[in-house]
Structure formats: C-alpha cells, structure tokens
Design a protein around this motif. Structure first.
Motif, short mmCIF file in Angstrom:
data_model
loop_
_atom_site.label_atom_id
_atom_site.label_comp_id
_atom_site.label_asym_id
_atom_site.label_seq_id
_atom_site.Cartn_x
_atom_site.Cartn_y
_atom_site.Cartn_z
N ILE A 47 7.51 -7.46 5.63
CA ILE A 47 8.82 -6.85 5.45
C ILE A 47 9.52 -6.70 6.80
O ILE A 47 10.70 -6.99 6.94
N ALA A 65 14.82 -2.40 2.63
CA ALA A 65 13.38 -2.59 2.80
C ALA A 65 12.63 -2.31 1.50
O ALA A 65 11.69 -3.03 1.15
N LYS A 69 10.38 -5.03 -0.46
CA LYS A 69 8.98 -4.76 -0.79
C LYS A 69 8.73 -5.00 -2.28
O LYS A 69 7.73 -5.61 -2.67
N TYR A 400 12.43 -2.91 10.09
CA TYR A 400 11.53 -2.04 9.35
C TYR A 400 10.38 -1.62 10.26
O TYR A 400 9.75 -2.44 10.91
#
Length: 456
Positions: A47, A65, A69, A400
């Motif tokens: 990610i 994010a 995911k 991230y």
C-alpha cells in the motif's frame, strides 16, 4: 492508481523472504503465509509503495489507503493468486526443500522442444532495438516458441489455450507481456558467469540424468543442461519479476581488498547474476544468499538471508577464519526491516561470533544516528549532504506510513563501527542487467559492523 508491476514483484520477494522453513518454492505458499499473522504480511508496504507512485491528488483522497487495502485483499486477492500459482507449479516439479534445486517432471511436458530455448548471441554492433542497446557489450537473447509456450502453459496450468492466446495477442500492452514472457536479453558476460557458477556448484550430473530425454530431443540445437538451467534462472529474474534494482551491486573494490586479505566475502542480498566473485577465482564455487532457493541453489545460493544460519555456515568452513557478510539491500523498506532486525538480534544476543563482520549498503531513506559511531560525510559538499538528509526525512514522511522497528534496534548496537554518507557521484553501483556502472543512483549510506573489542 493501478497495480504497479514493480511493487507486486517486491511483494512476492518479501513474502518469499518470510518463509521460515527454508523451503524451496517458486511463489509464496499457503503454509508460509499461515506462519505469521496478517499484520506481518507485506500488504502494508505494498500500500505504501502504491501511494508513493500514484498522483498526489489520488493519495490525498479521503480513505484512499483504506480503499486500496480493501481492493488488494478482496477484489485483487494477490495472496490467493500466488497460492494458486504455487500449487499449479508444484505438480510439475520434483524436490521439495533445500538443499536440492527443483527439477521439472519431464513426463509433464507435452513436447520436449517447448523447454529448449533458442539462444542467440548478438554482437554489440548488431543490436537493433533500444531494448537491446540499453545493455553495454554483446548480449544473449533467449526465446521460446510462442505457440509451444501457450500449449505448455495451458496444459500445465489448466488454462484455456484459446483464451490464453487471445490475452497474449490482444492489446499492445499484452503483446509486450507476451514478448517479455517468451524473449529476454541479458549481457553475454552475465550468461558466461551463470554457466561458470552452475559448473562449480556441482548439480550438473543430477540435472543431466533428469533431463536426458530433453537434451537428446534437442541435440541438433546444441541444448545441454547448463543452458537449460541458465535459461530458467534468467527467465526467473528478467521475465517473472519487475523489481528493477535486483541486479544492482555495490562497489566491489572493498570486497576484493578484504577477500585478498583472507576474508570470505558473502553477499546476503544477491542473485546468481550479481553475486560477488573474487577476482581470479573463476573456477571456485561462489556462495551467497538469494530469495529463490528453488532455482538459485544450483548456482551456489545458501537460501534466503532472512533464514540462513550464518554461524553454522562459518563453523563448517575450513578454509577461512574471518567472514565479511555484505547487505547490499534491495530498495525495499520491508525487506530492510526483515534483514536488519535479524542482524540486530544476532549481534546483541550473542548468536554470531567475532569471526563475522558486516557491511550494510542502503539508500539514504532513514535518519540513523549510532550512539558511539559518528556519521562521516565523505564529500566536501556539505550543502549537498544537507539536501540529501532532508530528502530522506521527507521521503519517510510521505505516503502511507508503516512503522518499522529496525532503526531503533540498531542505533545503540555496539557492533556499529563505521557510518558514512555518499552523495551524487561519490558512490557507484554496477548494474549487471545492463553491464554498466551507475553513478548518482541515490544518496547512499554505508555502515560497518564488527565485534567490539570486548568480544574479540
């Protein structure tokens, strides 16, 4: 943002590195994934990689994010794709674990000629495409018949041949995919090195017995087991992974100096293509660590650096009393964490003897300050050093965030003996995939570890 091929290649590399059983598999397995919790997988770093590669507008979108995911774990289901690929491959090969390399079950091959690569040596002046010309010097082009490849792939992996053909021959992107799967190019010097490493590793006789029917079928083409092994290895790294930094190797001058002073130099982050070989030792076996034991053991690999027992290796050596282990790390934060946490534990818990010294070569991404080792700036341009340090801090604050513990574990380590920063052209790498010296790749930090005086 789309799925980035390099990020996916590094995901496979990292998941393979987590296999604590030292097993010899082509892809991550269900069994190895079950050994660690979901939080310990590479998904978080994947990610991060993808957020770093997408546009700022996409990265700043609400819940970006979290949505990424969810896509990786459910819609894309990368882990499941790898598990299925592993299971499909395993039925076609013999051997299950180190120290034996995997071998194809020849009865599974619909045609022995499928496995025989066409090997073409192109002189430097005869290269005609930009892809070929990016490599310095003569090259070896390996290719397999695409129609045979499709039949082989479909019969082994239960894929509809017509569907596979339409995918490979469809869009321009898929045409490039088909070309990358069936034709690859490596420098001739790298091809020659692979043949030497294989000859010195001692597996040719067993391979010859397994592949005698294939060699006999293709005797007119000059195919032998050495070429089959080298072709498999080349395809493994050049076609199956898109991690472009895998074939970089750090400056070898220090390695050669220490090797000539009696050190046994072992690369812990290598491939058979870029593993260090002492000058003048072409006929001696080369030992190194690499991610893929199933193919690489046949060239001298000890397996993954995340699982290899370095102390046992040193105890079994009768020819050397001092060892230099180099960590020319992949440019991947997750793999750095796996390797450096292991190093911190081994050096502080008495798991490694004073016979060992380490050199760490890593991109300047982290702010590391060892308690007893001042940082050296091996350049007179302090302004440039300041920019590099600021850039490192900025890089780690982007995208991230993944919290890795290794810097805090290493900084108080008494083994730290040297810490230097190189910027711009002050540190050179050599890319074995293109046979070229590369300068200014990134700001580089070089760290030395050796047993403190109280332990020697």
């Amino acid at each position: 943002s789309g799925i980035n091929a390099e990020a996916l290649g590094k995901w496979i590399l990292s998941q393979k590195a987590r296999d604590s059983n030292r097993s010899s598999f082509y892809f991550p397995t269900r069994q190895s994934a079950a050994q660690h919790s979901t939080k310990a997988t590479y998904d978080a770093q994947l990610i991060r990689d993808l957020t770093m590669k997408c546009t700022k507008e996409a990265r700043d979108a609400p819940n970006f994010a979290d949505n990424l995911k969810l896509f990786i774990e459910t819609e894309f289901s990368l882990s499941e794709k790898c598990f299925r690929a592993h299971e499909a491959i395993e039925v076609t090969v013999t051997g299950s674990s180190s120290p034996e390399p995997k071998r194809l079950r020849t009865e599974r091959a619909p045609s022995a000629s499928v496995l025989a690569p066409k090997i073409t040596i192109l002189k430097d002046e005869d290269k005609y495409s930009d892809f070929q010309k990016r490599i310095s010097g003569d090259v070896v082009q390996l290719s397999v018949n695409q129609e045979h490849f499709e039949s082989f792939f479909a019969s082994h992996f239960e894929v509809n041949k017509d569907l596979l053909g339409s995918v490979l021959k469809g869009t321009s992107l898929n045409k490039r995919l088909a070309a990358s799967l069936t034709t690859i190019i490596i420098p001739l010097v790298a091809w020659d090195k692979l043949q030497r490493l294989y000859a010195n590793a001692g597996y040719a006789a067993a391979d010859g017995a397994q592949y005698s029917s294939i060699v006999a079928t293709n005797i007119g083409q000059g195919v032998d087991v050495t070429q089959l092994r080298c072709a498999v290895l080349a395809y493994r790294y050049e076609a199956n992974l898109a991690t472009g930094s895998l074939q970089l190797c750090a400056d070898e001058s220090l390695k050669n100096i220490l090797a000539n002073k009696g050190y046994k130099v072992i690369d812990l982050c290598a491939s058979p293509i870029n593993a260090f070989q002492v000058e003048g030792s072409a006929n001696e076996p080369v030992h190194f660590c690499s991610a893929f034991a199933d193919t690489d053991i046949a060239f001298g690999s000890l397996g993954s650096a995340t699982t290899v027992d370095l102390q046992t290796y040193m105890d079994r050596s009768t020819s050397h009393s001092r060892f230099l282990f180099t960590l020319d790390v992949p440019y991947d934060e997750d793999l750095c964490n796996l390797l450096f946490v292991k190093l911190a534990q081994e050096t502080t818990q008495g798991l490694i003897s004073q016979q060992a010294s380490f050199i760490l070569v890593l991109p300047l991404w982290w702010k590391i300050d060892f308690e007893k080792t001042p940082k050296l700036h091996l350049t007179s341009d302090e302004i440039e050093v300041g920019r590099a340090m600021s850039s490192a801090v900025s890089y780690m604050s982007e995208g991230y965030q993944v919290d890795y513990p290794w810097p805090a574990m290493l900084q108080p380590n008494p083994w730290a003996s040297f810490d230097a920063i190189f910027v711009k052209d002050s540190y050179s790498y050599f890319c074995t995939a293109t046979n070229k010296v590369l300068s200014g790749v990134t700001a580089t930090e070089v760290i030395g570890f050796e047993a403190p005086p109280s332990q020697t």
